[in-house]
Design a protein around this motif. Sequence first.
Motif, mmCIF file in Angstrom:
data_model
loop_
_atom_site.group_PDB
_atom_site.id
_atom_site.type_symbol
_atom_site.label_atom_id
_atom_site.label_comp_id
_atom_site.label_asym_id
_atom_site.label_seq_id
_atom_site.Cartn_x
_atom_site.Cartn_y
_atom_site.Cartn_z
ATOM 1 N N ARG A 98 0.829 -1.203 0.000
ATOM 2 C CA ARG A 98 0.000 0.000 0.000
ATOM 3 C C ARG A 98 0.864 1.252 0.000
ATOM 4 O O ARG A 98 0.597 2.212 -0.730
ATOM 5 N N ALA A 99 1.913 1.262 0.821
ATOM 6 C CA ALA A 99 2.790 2.424 0.901
ATOM 7 C C ALA A 99 3.495 2.674 -0.432
ATOM 8 O O ALA A 99 3.624 3.826 -0.866
ATOM 9 N N VAL A 100 3.946 1.615 -1.096
ATOM 10 C CA VAL A 100 4.602 1.771 -2.394
ATOM 11 C C VAL A 100 3.618 2.333 -3.409
ATOM 12 O O VAL A 100 3.941 3.237 -4.186
ATOM 13 N N ARG A 101 2.401 1.819 -3.405
ATOM 14 C CA ARG A 101 1.371 2.297 -4.323
ATOM 15 C C ARG A 101 1.057 3.776 -4.073
ATOM 16 O O ARG A 101 0.960 4.579 -5.009
ATOM 17 N N LEU A 102 0.929 4.150 -2.783
ATOM 18 C CA LEU A 102 0.645 5.549 -2.451
ATOM 19 C C LEU A 102 1.815 6.454 -2.833
ATOM 20 O O LEU A 102 1.619 7.569 -3.316
ATOM 21 N N ARG A 103 3.029 5.991 -2.614
ATOM 22 C CA ARG A 103 4.216 6.798 -2.942
ATOM 23 C C ARG A 103 4.310 7.023 -4.446
ATOM 24 O O ARG A 103 4.608 8.137 -4.895
ATOM 25 N N ASP A 104 4.040 5.983 -5.232
ATOM 26 C CA ASP A 104 4.044 6.146 -6.687
ATOM 27 C C ASP A 104 2.975 7.146 -7.123
ATOM 28 O O ASP A 104 3.202 7.966 -8.016
ATOM 29 N N HIS A 105 1.828 7.075 -6.480
ATOM 30 C CA HIS A 105 0.748 8.022 -6.792
ATOM 31 C C HIS A 105 1.170 9.445 -6.431
ATOM 32 O O HIS A 105 0.895 10.385 -7.172
ATOM 33 N N MET A 106 1.866 9.591 -5.295
ATOM 34 C CA MET A 106 2.297 10.921 -4.856
ATOM 35 C C MET A 106 3.343 11.507 -5.811
ATOM 36 O O MET A 106 3.394 12.722 -6.000
ATOM 37 N N ASP A 107 4.178 10.656 -6.395
ATOM 38 C CA ASP A 107 5.164 11.141 -7.364
ATOM 39 C C ASP A 107 4.483 11.720 -8.601
ATOM 40 O O ASP A 107 4.949 12.705 -9.174
ATOM 41 N N GLU A 108 3.383 11.098 -9.012
ATOM 42 C CA GLU A 108 2.654 11.571 -10.186
ATOM 43 C C GLU A 108 1.748 12.754 -9.859
ATOM 44 O O GLU A 108 1.494 13.592 -10.707
ATOM 45 N N ASN A 109 1.229 12.807 -8.617
ATOM 46 C CA ASN A 109 0.265 13.841 -8.211
ATOM 47 C C ASN A 109 0.729 14.514 -6.923
ATOM 48 O O ASN A 109 0.205 14.227 -5.845
ATOM 49 N N PRO A 110 1.691 15.421 -7.006
ATOM 50 C CA PRO A 110 2.251 16.011 -5.786
ATOM 51 C C PRO A 110 1.266 16.873 -4.999
ATOM 52 O O PRO A 110 1.471 17.120 -3.817
ATOM 53 N N GLY A 111 0.188 17.302 -5.598
ATOM 54 C CA GLY A 111 -0.770 18.145 -4.890
ATOM 55 C C GLY A 111 -1.862 17.381 -4.170
ATOM 56 O O GLY A 111 -2.746 17.980 -3.559
ATOM 57 N N ASP A 112 -1.821 16.077 -4.206
ATOM 58 C CA ASP A 112 -2.866 15.253 -3.597
ATOM 59 C C ASP A 112 -2.602 15.127 -2.096
ATOM 60 O O ASP A 112 -1.902 14.237 -1.638
ATOM 61 N N HIS A 113 -3.175 16.047 -1.334
ATOM 62 C CA HIS A 113 -2.877 16.115 0.096
ATOM 63 C C HIS A 113 -3.538 14.991 0.891
ATOM 64 O O HIS A 113 -3.010 14.565 1.917
ATOM 65 N N GLN A 114 -4.681 14.501 0.432
ATOM 66 C CA GLN A 114 -5.329 13.373 1.119
ATOM 67 C C GLN A 114 -4.450 12.139 1.076
ATOM 68 O O GLN A 114 -4.280 11.446 2.074
ATOM 69 N N ASN A 115 -3.876 11.881 -0.085
ATOM 70 C CA ASN A 115 -3.027 10.703 -0.203
ATOM 71 C C ASN A 115 -1.692 10.895 0.497
ATOM 72 O O ASN A 115 -1.078 9.924 0.924
ATOM 73 N N LYS A 116 -1.258 12.141 0.621
ATOM 74 C CA LYS A 116 -0.042 12.400 1.387
ATOM 75 C C LYS A 116 -0.259 12.010 2.840
ATOM 76 O O LYS A 116 0.578 11.364 3.470
ATOM 77 N N ARG A 117 -1.414 12.364 3.364
ATOM 78 C CA ARG A 117 -1.760 11.997 4.746
ATOM 79 C C ARG A 117 -1.916 10.474 4.876
ATOM 80 O O ARG A 117 -1.472 9.874 5.853
ATOM 81 N N ALA A 118 -2.544 9.847 3.892
ATOM 82 C CA ALA A 118 -2.707 8.395 3.921
ATOM 83 C C ALA A 118 -1.346 7.701 3.900
ATOM 84 O O ALA A 118 -1.145 6.710 4.600
ATOM 85 N N LEU A 119 -0.410 8.239 3.136
ATOM 86 C CA LEU A 119 0.940 7.678 3.080
ATOM 87 C C LEU A 119 1.634 7.822 4.437
ATOM 88 O O LEU A 119 2.273 6.889 4.913
ATOM 89 N N GLN A 120 1.479 8.980 5.059
ATOM 90 C CA GLN A 120 2.082 9.194 6.383
ATOM 91 C C GLN A 120 1.512 8.201 7.402
ATOM 92 O O GLN A 120 2.254 7.613 8.190
#
Length: 153
Positions: A98-120
């Motif tokens: 899950r963390a790898v998937r979220l991190r890859d998503h964050m690399d493509e979408n740096p403004g996605d703050h919800q997923n940044k919190r989910a990754l944390q």
Amino acid sequence: MARMHTRRRGSSDSDKPAADEPPEWSDVEEDAIEERVVELAEQGHSPSEIGLKLRDEGVQGTPVPNVKLATGKKVTEILEDNDAEPDFPEDLRNLMKRAVRLRDHMDENPGDHQNKRALQNTQSKIRRLVDYYRGDELDEDFTYSYEKAVQLL
């Protein structure tokens, strides 16, 4: 049980029906079940997937509703006895995926703050689980990092 990363209360779960022995219609021998469990583990299935496959497909066409009732051992215990247990505990492996998937998503979408919190939150859970498993199922010097997770998965 309360939620870990929110202030909400948890919901109660339903209990399994109390049963002391497997149902009459599921009369599969213990040895056959253990062989099937090891076979599925060698094919790369996780313990929970093995339980689902035994419930749905069964052994020789006969479903096994509960492995512990049929054999007296849990799926993970059977795997340990036959030296077929996975390298990492299943819950830790799922969180790392899950963390790898979220991190890859964050690399493509740096403004996605919800997923940044989910990754944390996910990384926090991973660190907590690594502390729990360190020494028993993980090396003493194991630490979580994104690069390590990508390499392991």
